[in-house]
Scaffold this active site. Structure first.
Site, mmCIF file in Angstrom:
data_model
loop_
_atom_site.group_PDB
_atom_site.id
_atom_site.type_symbol
_atom_site.label_atom_id
_atom_site.label_comp_id
_atom_site.label_asym_id
_atom_site.label_seq_id
_atom_site.Cartn_x
_atom_site.Cartn_y
_atom_site.Cartn_z
ATOM 1 N N GLY A 1 1.232 -1.243 0.245
ATOM 2 C CA GLY A 1 -0.473 0.325 0.080
ATOM 3 C C GLY A 1 0.584 1.286 -0.091
ATOM 4 O O GLY A 1 1.878 1.299 -0.182
ATOM 5 N N GLY B 1 -1.614 5.429 2.267
ATOM 6 C CA GLY B 1 -2.955 4.364 3.024
ATOM 7 C C GLY B 1 -2.327 3.513 3.909
ATOM 8 O O GLY B 1 -3.271 2.961 5.064
ATOM 9 N N GLY C 1 1.271 2.681 5.533
ATOM 10 C CA GLY C 1 2.459 3.372 6.324
ATOM 11 C C GLY C 1 1.982 4.078 7.501
ATOM 12 O O GLY C 1 1.889 3.446 8.880
ATOM 13 N N GLU D 1 16.075 6.105 8.937
ATOM 14 C CA GLU D 1 17.354 6.057 7.619
ATOM 15 C C GLU D 1 17.034 7.053 6.720
ATOM 16 O O GLU D 1 15.902 6.271 5.826
ATOM 17 C CB GLU D 1 17.784 4.646 7.121
ATOM 18 C CG GLU D 1 17.868 3.757 8.163
ATOM 19 C CD GLU D 1 19.883 3.906 9.125
ATOM 20 O OE1 GLU D 1 20.077 4.536 8.033
ATOM 21 O OE2 GLU D 1 19.628 3.499 9.996
ATOM 22 N N CYS E 1 21.036 6.450 -0.992
ATOM 23 C CA CYS E 1 20.967 7.460 -0.374
ATOM 24 C C CYS E 1 22.578 7.848 0.506
ATOM 25 O O CYS E 1 22.696 8.928 0.149
ATOM 26 C CB CYS E 1 20.503 7.003 1.125
ATOM 27 S SG CYS E 1 20.492 4.903 1.964
HETATM 28 P P1 NAD Z 1 9.546 7.821 0.630
HETATM 29 O O1 NAD Z 1 9.669 8.226 2.045
HETATM 30 O O2 NAD Z 1 8.559 8.925 -0.239
HETATM 31 O O3 NAD Z 1 8.830 6.375 1.021
HETATM 32 C C1 NAD Z 1 9.743 6.014 1.323
HETATM 33 C C2 NAD Z 1 8.845 4.752 2.554
HETATM 34 O O4 NAD Z 1 7.761 5.547 3.558
HETATM 35 C C3 NAD Z 1 7.285 4.229 0.920
HETATM 36 O O5 NAD Z 1 7.310 2.603 1.688
HETATM 37 C C4 NAD Z 1 6.449 5.174 1.089
HETATM 38 O O6 NAD Z 1 4.859 4.020 0.953
HETATM 39 C C5 NAD Z 1 6.542 5.058 2.772
HETATM 40 N N1 NAD Z 1 5.812 6.676 3.199
HETATM 41 C C6 NAD Z 1 5.511 7.550 2.575
HETATM 42 N N2 NAD Z 1 5.003 8.371 3.278
HETATM 43 C C7 NAD Z 1 4.897 8.456 4.961
HETATM 44 C C8 NAD Z 1 4.225 8.568 5.701
HETATM 45 N N3 NAD Z 1 3.221 9.590 6.181
HETATM 46 N N4 NAD Z 1 4.041 7.715 6.561
HETATM 47 C C9 NAD Z 1 4.251 6.604 6.189
HETATM 48 N N5 NAD Z 1 4.832 6.088 5.503
HETATM 49 C C10 NAD Z 1 5.410 6.314 4.744
HETATM 50 O O7 NAD Z 1 11.401 7.683 -0.013
HETATM 51 P P2 NAD Z 1 11.004 6.811 -1.190
HETATM 52 O O8 NAD Z 1 10.963 8.245 -2.221
HETATM 53 O O9 NAD Z 1 10.550 5.691 -1.537
HETATM 54 O O10 NAD Z 1 12.705 6.823 -0.928
HETATM 55 C C11 NAD Z 1 14.307 7.602 -1.421
HETATM 56 C C12 NAD Z 1 14.363 8.311 -0.327
HETATM 57 O O11 NAD Z 1 14.974 7.537 1.186
HETATM 58 C C13 NAD Z 1 15.544 8.885 -0.398
HETATM 59 O O12 NAD Z 1 15.139 10.022 0.683
HETATM 60 C C14 NAD Z 1 16.683 8.437 0.378
HETATM 61 O O13 NAD Z 1 18.011 8.627 0.071
HETATM 62 C C15 NAD Z 1 16.164 7.255 1.354
HETATM 63 N N6 NAD Z 1 16.798 6.327 1.425
HETATM 64 C C16 NAD Z 1 17.459 6.336 2.414
HETATM 65 C C17 NAD Z 1 18.137 5.108 2.770
HETATM 66 C C18 NAD Z 1 19.090 5.247 4.277
HETATM 67 O O14 NAD Z 1 19.219 4.332 4.566
HETATM 68 N N7 NAD Z 1 19.603 6.512 5.116
HETATM 69 C C19 NAD Z 1 18.076 4.000 2.291
HETATM 70 C C20 NAD Z 1 17.852 3.814 0.924
HETATM 71 C C21 NAD Z 1 17.023 5.377 0.790
#
Ligand code: NAD
Length: 488
Positions: free
Chosen positions: A215, A219, A221, A259, A294
């Site tokens: 999801g 919806g 998270g 992270e 990241c």
């Molecule tokens: P995102 O924050 O848009 O989404 C990440 C996850 O969070 C997804 O599963 C999404 O559905 C969920 N999500 C989004 N909003 C949410 C909310 N309000 N409540 C609960 N869950 C929510 O990030 P993305 O675009 O999928 O990923 C890219 C980002 O992730 C980049 O900024 C990257 O640097 C970071 N990242 C960090 C690491 C690390 O280990 N530090 C590793 C990989 C990616």
């Protein structure tokens, strides 16, 4: 609600995930008929669908994980470790299935998928297996015996850039710590979780120890973050997402580990090996998951008097990098994972060029031959950038490197520590002590000195807006333990 037995073939599981979630060891029909499409990054065609999970699905999964918690928490550590080893074996048996989903979902080139996505996930799990030996599970201080106990039910939320590794990071730590878990995969790259669910079933984990609810962030998270049966949230994603998760978790004082993103600097000191450093930085930022990493070294900071030389070397190398179809073995940079990510990278490069950045290689716009379909961008090096420019402080999350000049070690340090992030980093010097002293002053979670192997037993995590909490090895396991002192 009727449950369907988990079918043996991976193909059936992928079909089932369009309407079901993996809860309590079974594929249960989602609470709503709504589904989400999964698109091929190279063609934009639909390659599958997953259930659009809701609060009701999260509730079932959280209760299932709660029911399984006591028994799993008291299962001997050796058995929990053995279960993770069995998952590693089951994933190795399913390498081809993972390959078939992760390439189209993420755009990872076929030449990099085994090492960068599939073996990477198992290395993470093996790092936790090795780390279990050095966790302190119990100790005595004066009249206290201190037990380090599993913190409870984990809510895991992961991004789309390295789905097998991200899932492995959450599962390995939780399972060895003795926690059960409900994990929400990214809606952009969710199909790897189906292969993981199959591996978990094959590994014989008790029902409810691992649950997947598909999801969106809003919806599925958010209900996961606020659910009363979830004891801790382990979130990997954007700083924006991490901020929202922290706000929601604050209402119930639920601990959160984050992270998040980065803007990592690779600093070449005046006695550093520029050609090697440059190649290392460009490979790090461009030839891993198309720059969607990241801790990618996205800023190369070189002595001012060597900037022209760096530009020349970078142009020569990046112009030789093949951007294109991820299924072509010659390709080094494939498409980004989504239209949204492509638009973000295109507009950040365009804005930087409009603001005066010099294009050393690549540049604004889509690559030649890939303008119609697919989320392609050009492998790009920009120069003439000031430390406070937007492109030097904003996470791009694509194959884009900023080349910047420094005027000595102190200036280089200020540039490296300038953005609000602190996740990765590198420093280059012929003098090991000088490089180490510089690395110690970088405000970031990891630093490579000259060339360095990735260490799956070292803690991984951020300073400042790159998040807090640590993953990998014993550090990731300890993150999910709480101390209990008993005095006699
Ligand atoms: P995102 O924050 O848009 O989404 C990440 C996850 O969070 C997804 O599963 C999404 O559905 C969920 N999500 C989004 N909003 C949410 C909310 N309000 N409540 C609960 N869950 C929510 O990030 P993305 O675009 O999928 O990923 C890219 C980002 O992730 C980049 O900024 C990257 O640097 C970071 N990242 C960090 C690491 C690390 O280990 N530090 C590793 C990989 C990616």
């Amino acid at each position: 609600m009727s449950a369907k037995a988990n079918p043996v073939s991976a193909e059936s599981n992928l079909d089932l995930a369009a309407t079901h979630n993996f809860i309590g060891g079974e594929w249960l029909p989602g609470s709503s008929a709504e589904t989400l499409p999964v698109l091929d990054s190279a063609t934009e065609e639909e390659i599958g669908r997953v259930a659009r999970g809701s609060a009701a699905d999260v509730d079932l999964a959280a209760r299932s994980a709660r029911d399984a918690f006591s028994a799993w928490a008291t299962t001997p550590v050796e058995q929990r470790v053995a279960s993770v080893k069995a998952i590693v074996d089951a994933l190795e048996d399913r390498a081809e299935e993972l390959r078939q989903v992760v390439i189209p979902e993420t755009g990872t080139p076929i030449s990099q998928v085994d090492e960068g996505q599939i073996a990477y996930a198992n290395e993470i799990l093996n790092g936790y297996i090795d780390g279990a030996d050095s966790v302190t599970w119990e100790e005595t201080i004066a009249n206290s015996t201190i037990f380090y106990e599993p913190i409870g039910v984990v809510g895991g939320i992961v991004p789309w850039n390295y789905p097998p590794g991200a899932i492995a990071s959450k599962l390995g730590a939780a399972l060895i710590a003795g926690c059960t878990i409900v994990l929400k995969p990214s809606e952009i790259a969710p199909l790897d979780a189906v292969v993981f669910a199959d591996a978990i079933t094959a590994a014989g984990l008790p029902p409810g120890v691992v649950n997947f609810v598909f999801g969106t962030g809003a919806g599925a998270g958010e209900p996961l973050v606020t659910h009363e049966e979830i004891d801790v949230i382990s979130f990997t994603g954007s700083s924006r997402g991490g901020r929202r998760v922290s706000e929601l978790a604050a209402a119930s004082l639920k601990p959160v580990s984050l992270e998040l993103g980065g803007k990592s600097a690779s600093v070449v000191l005046e006695d550093g090996d520029l050609p090697t450093a440059l190649r290392y930085c460009l490979d790090d930022c461009m030839l891993q998951l198309n720059g969607q990493v990241c801790d990618a070294l996205s800023r190369l900071v070189v002595p001012r008097e060597r900037l022209a030389e760096a530009e020349e070397l970078a142009a020569e190398y990046v112009n030789s990098i093949v951007v294109g179809d991820p299924m072509d073995p010659e390709t080094s940079v494939g498409p980004l994972a989504s239209a949204q990510q492509q638009e973000k990278v295109l507009s950040l490069v365009d804005e930087a060029v409009t603001d005066g950045a010099r294009v050393v290689a690549g540049g604004a716009g889509r690559p030649e031959g890939y303008t119609d379909a697919g989320y392609y961008v050009r492998a790009t090096v920009l120069s003439g950038i000031e430390p406070t420019d937007s492109i030097a402080t904003t996470e791009v999350f694509g194959p884009v490197v900023c080349l910047m000049a420094h005027d000595g070690d102190q200036d280089a340090l200020e540039i490296a520590n300038g953005p609000m992030y602190g996740l990765g980093g590198a420093v280059w010097s012929a003098d090991g002590d000088r490089a180490m002293a510089f690395a110690r002053q970088m405000r970031t979670g990891q630093v490579d000195v000259n060339t360095a192997e990735y260490n799956f037993g070292a803690p991984f995590g951020g300073f400042r807006q790159s998040g807090h909490g640590r993953e990998l090895g014993r550090f990731g396991i300890e993150e999910l333990l709480a101390s209990k002192s008993i005095q006699v």
